[in-house]
Design a protein around this motif. Structure first.
Motif, mmCIF file in Angstrom:
data_model
loop_
_atom_site.group_PDB
_atom_site.id
_atom_site.type_symbol
_atom_site.label_atom_id
_atom_site.label_comp_id
_atom_site.label_asym_id
_atom_site.label_seq_id
_atom_site.Cartn_x
_atom_site.Cartn_y
_atom_site.Cartn_z
ATOM 1 N N GLN A 208 30.667 41.387 80.964
ATOM 2 C CA GLN A 208 31.017 40.391 81.975
ATOM 3 C C GLN A 208 29.793 39.578 82.376
ATOM 4 O O GLN A 208 28.722 40.131 82.633
ATOM 5 N N LEU B 27 17.066 42.266 83.239
ATOM 6 C CA LEU B 27 17.904 43.107 82.377
ATOM 7 C C LEU B 27 17.162 44.330 81.856
ATOM 8 O O LEU B 27 17.770 45.269 81.358
ATOM 9 N N SER C 124 18.041 48.030 82.238
ATOM 10 C CA SER C 124 19.287 48.538 81.657
ATOM 11 C C SER C 124 19.139 48.851 80.167
ATOM 12 O O SER C 124 20.133 49.171 79.508
ATOM 13 N N ALA C 125 17.923 48.771 79.657
ATOM 14 C CA ALA C 125 17.705 49.003 78.226
ATOM 15 C C ALA C 125 18.150 50.400 77.825
ATOM 16 O O ALA C 125 18.154 51.325 78.635
ATOM 17 N N GLY C 126 18.496 50.548 76.553
ATOM 18 C CA GLY C 126 19.059 51.809 76.078
ATOM 19 C C GLY C 126 18.054 52.924 75.896
ATOM 20 O O GLY C 126 18.429 54.096 75.814
ATOM 21 N N VAL D 22 23.720 36.052 83.083
ATOM 22 C CA VAL D 22 23.100 36.694 81.929
ATOM 23 C C VAL D 22 23.500 38.166 81.935
ATOM 24 O O VAL D 22 23.676 38.765 82.996
ATOM 25 N N ALA D 23 23.710 38.719 80.765
ATOM 26 C CA ALA D 23 24.134 40.126 80.690
ATOM 27 C C ALA D 23 23.602 40.775 79.428
ATOM 28 O O ALA D 23 23.465 40.134 78.385
ATOM 29 N N LEU D 24 23.288 42.057 79.562
ATOM 30 C CA LEU D 24 22.914 42.850 78.402
ATOM 31 C C LEU D 24 24.180 43.059 77.579
ATOM 32 O O LEU D 24 25.196 43.519 78.102
ATOM 33 N N ALA E 108 23.162 47.900 74.983
ATOM 34 C CA ALA E 108 21.957 48.578 75.477
ATOM 35 C C ALA E 108 21.054 49.043 74.333
ATOM 36 O O ALA E 108 19.828 49.051 74.468
ATOM 37 N N GLY F 51 24.090 37.003 89.225
ATOM 38 C CA GLY F 51 24.165 36.409 87.886
ATOM 39 C C GLY F 51 23.637 37.317 86.796
ATOM 40 O O GLY F 51 23.826 37.043 85.618
ATOM 41 N N ASN G 46 23.727 40.810 84.830
ATOM 42 C CA ASN G 46 24.527 42.003 84.529
ATOM 43 C C ASN G 46 25.689 42.192 85.495
ATOM 44 O O ASN G 46 25.940 43.297 85.979
ATOM 45 N N PHE H 101 25.645 52.291 84.504
ATOM 46 C CA PHE H 101 24.679 53.388 84.668
ATOM 47 C C PHE H 101 25.399 54.738 84.679
ATOM 48 O O PHE H 101 24.899 55.721 84.131
ATOM 49 N N ARG I 89 26.093 56.051 81.332
ATOM 50 C CA ARG I 89 24.898 56.519 80.625
ATOM 51 C C ARG I 89 24.295 57.764 81.258
ATOM 52 O O ARG I 89 23.258 58.250 80.804
#
Lengths: 302, 212
Positions: free
Chosen positions: A80, A129, A132-134, A287-289, A292, B60, B62, B77, B80
């Motif tokens: 989203q 972002l 939120s990295a994997g 903007v969105a990841l 991940a 804006g 995520n 989150f 994960r």
């Protein structure tokens, strides 16, 4: 009697004159949106754009002759993008405008000012972002080393990402990387990109090393309760962005497009009673990841 | 230069002095997040403590909405196994509301954690980091059950990474002292001992006396 400056200057000469050049003080204007995927302007009925994502990793199963084979559904998720308003106002009085001359700060610089502000905002959004990295590499409290960069490369490779990768670091991390690179031996020691990476760098694009494109940004946030900075390395497709199309804002007088940012506008607002003119930049990004596992955060000493 | 530092929940309308936007640019409010596989080894104590990243509440980004709501991100989150350390969480004890802010001369807020102490010197800001209290906070996260203890499987992963680091140093003919320190760190990580306790056997041999 001599007509000299010290004697007659106060009456017959000016105290100061503009040089014809306006010096712009140091600023960070790298635009990290260039490293993402433009998923389109959105806005068709909602401020939230939704994109479907599907995982197609199933292979064929061996089946006995004549046996029924059951269906296997792919897994899916959604991404989203929520558009939000960002704005900047510069306001001038008539007296300031009327007394302006060549080479001085005036409203003629608004377009450049707006474009730079949008670039910085985009970069701040992208660095937002990184948390939120994997995966995460680096050692808290320790300077970034070449080993950390290799670790990030290995993480991305292990997760099936396609090179080349992009890496965004804080300036302090870049300096630490260069320091570590100075003592690098073996295969990398004599490569031209290693030598190039050690040269003094401007903000923004730093160069490529081992198939990774490096960028620096002052917008990279802190991590580990302020002890570190959280940079990131990522593959193409790690993040996507969207900017609302403002071209359908009805013919409002004084609305102009920002050069180089077609989805932002500047609105000119005149206040006659105060003799002021305000220039407001409007911009609605999201903007969105997107995945991940396409991004690895790099947390090292600040 | 002295200036007022506020917690994010207290907004004083008048501030004694506002730092320049050049040294303290505006940045978004943020909360800390701990990802299940993010742990930091502490050389001094020989323990693994949970690491944290900053989740910036930027509209804006995520799915963060215009009011700073991070519901979508929270779900991400949760999936994960990450733990978002909400500012108002009572389980954080004395570290609840850990965020501070300063208003700069552009009327923008610069946010930072309670473990960072800024001092403006000339045209730059120096950040003093309260390492001990930050570690106490990280320790508290585990002791209070906010963060689950590190699984042994992760220790194995960190040991593997450390081993890879040592192998890399050897391959690149790094200085023996550097390799010895990383080897000692490997032993410290494996045994849960302070690094100093594992450095003993790597001490450089005593210098011999001059030959007569």
């Amino acid at each position: 009697m001599t007509i000299d400056y010290s004697g007659f200057g106060a009456n017959l000469r000016l105290a100061e004159v503009p040089t014809g050049l306006l010096h712009i003080n140091l600023r960070d204007q790298v635009d990290l949106f260039a490293l993402g995927i433009d998923v389109g302007p959105g806005g068709n009925g909602s401020s939230v754009s939704q994109m479907g994502a599907v995982t197609l990793t199933d292979d064929l199963a061996s089946s006995a002759e004549g046996a029924d084979v059951s269906a296997t559904d792919p897994t899916s998720n959604q991404i989203q993008l929520t558009h939000a308003r960002y704005a900047l106002v510069r306001k001038f009085t008539d007296l300031f405008r009327a007394t302006g001359g060549p080479g001085q700060y005036n409203e003629g610089l608004i377009a450049d000012d707006a474009a730079a502000a949008i670039a910085r905002t985009r970069s701040t959004l992208v660095t937002g972002l990184f948390s939120s990295a994997g995966a995460n590499v680096g050692t808290s409290g320790a300077d970034l080393t070449v080993t950390d960069i290799y670790s990030a490369i290995f993480e991305l490779q292990d997760d099936l990402n396609e090179a080349p990768f992009d890496c965004v670091l804080h300036q302090a991390q870049v300096s630490d990387f260069q320091t570590s690179l100075r003592s690098e031996g073996g295969a990398a020691q004599f490569q031209a990109p290693t030598d190039d990476m050690l040269r003094a760098k401007s903000p923004g694009f730093l160069g490529s090393w081992h198939n990774v494109n490096f960028y620096s940004s002052a917008q990279v946030a802190t991590a580990n309760m302020g002890a570190d900075r959280q940079g990131a390395m990522f593959a193409r497709g790690a993040f996507g962005y969207s900017e609302l199309d403002l071209s359908n804002i009805p013919g409002v007088s004084g609305v102009v497009q920002v050069p180089g940012a077609v989805r932002a506008i500047i609105e000119i607002d005149r206040t006659g009673t105060a003799a002021t003119t305000a220039y407001t930049v409007h911009y609605y990004p999201a903007v969105a990841l997107m995945e991940a596992n396409r991004m690895v955060s790099i947390t090292t000493d600040a | 230069m002295a200036f007022n530092i506020d917690t994010v929940t207290v907004d004083k309308s008048v501030e004694a002095s506002r730092p320049s936007r050049k040294v303290m640019p505006g940045n978004p409010e943020f909360e800390l997040v701990h990802h299940a596989d993010h742990w930091n080894f502490v050389d001094e104590t020989g323990e693994f403590l949970p690491g944290t990243l900053s989740v910036q509440k930027m509209p804006g980004v995520n799915g963060t909405d215009r009011r700073g709501g991070i519901g979508i991100l929270r779900n991400h989150f949760n999936e994960r196994g990450s733990v978002l350390l909400s500012l108002g969480d009572n389980r954080l004890g004395k570290w609840k509301n850990y965020l501070r802010k300063v208003t700069n001369d552009a009327n923008r807020k610069h946010h930072f954690t309670m473990w960072e102490n800024p001092t403006v010197i000339g045209n730059r800001v120096m950040w003093e980091h309260d390492v001990e209290d930050a570690r106490a906070f990280a320790r508290h996260l585990v002791e209070s059950g906010v963060v689950q203890p590190m699984p042994e499987a992760l220790r194995a992963m960190f040991l593997d990474r450390q081993n890879r680091k040592i192998e890399g140093l050897r391959a690149r003919n790094a200085p023996a002292k550097q390799i010895a320190e990383e080897e000692a760190r490997y032993r410290a990580m494996a045994a849960g001992k302070p690094l100093a306790d594992c450095m003993d056997e790597n001490k450089a041999p005593k210098r011999r006396g001059k030959a007569s």
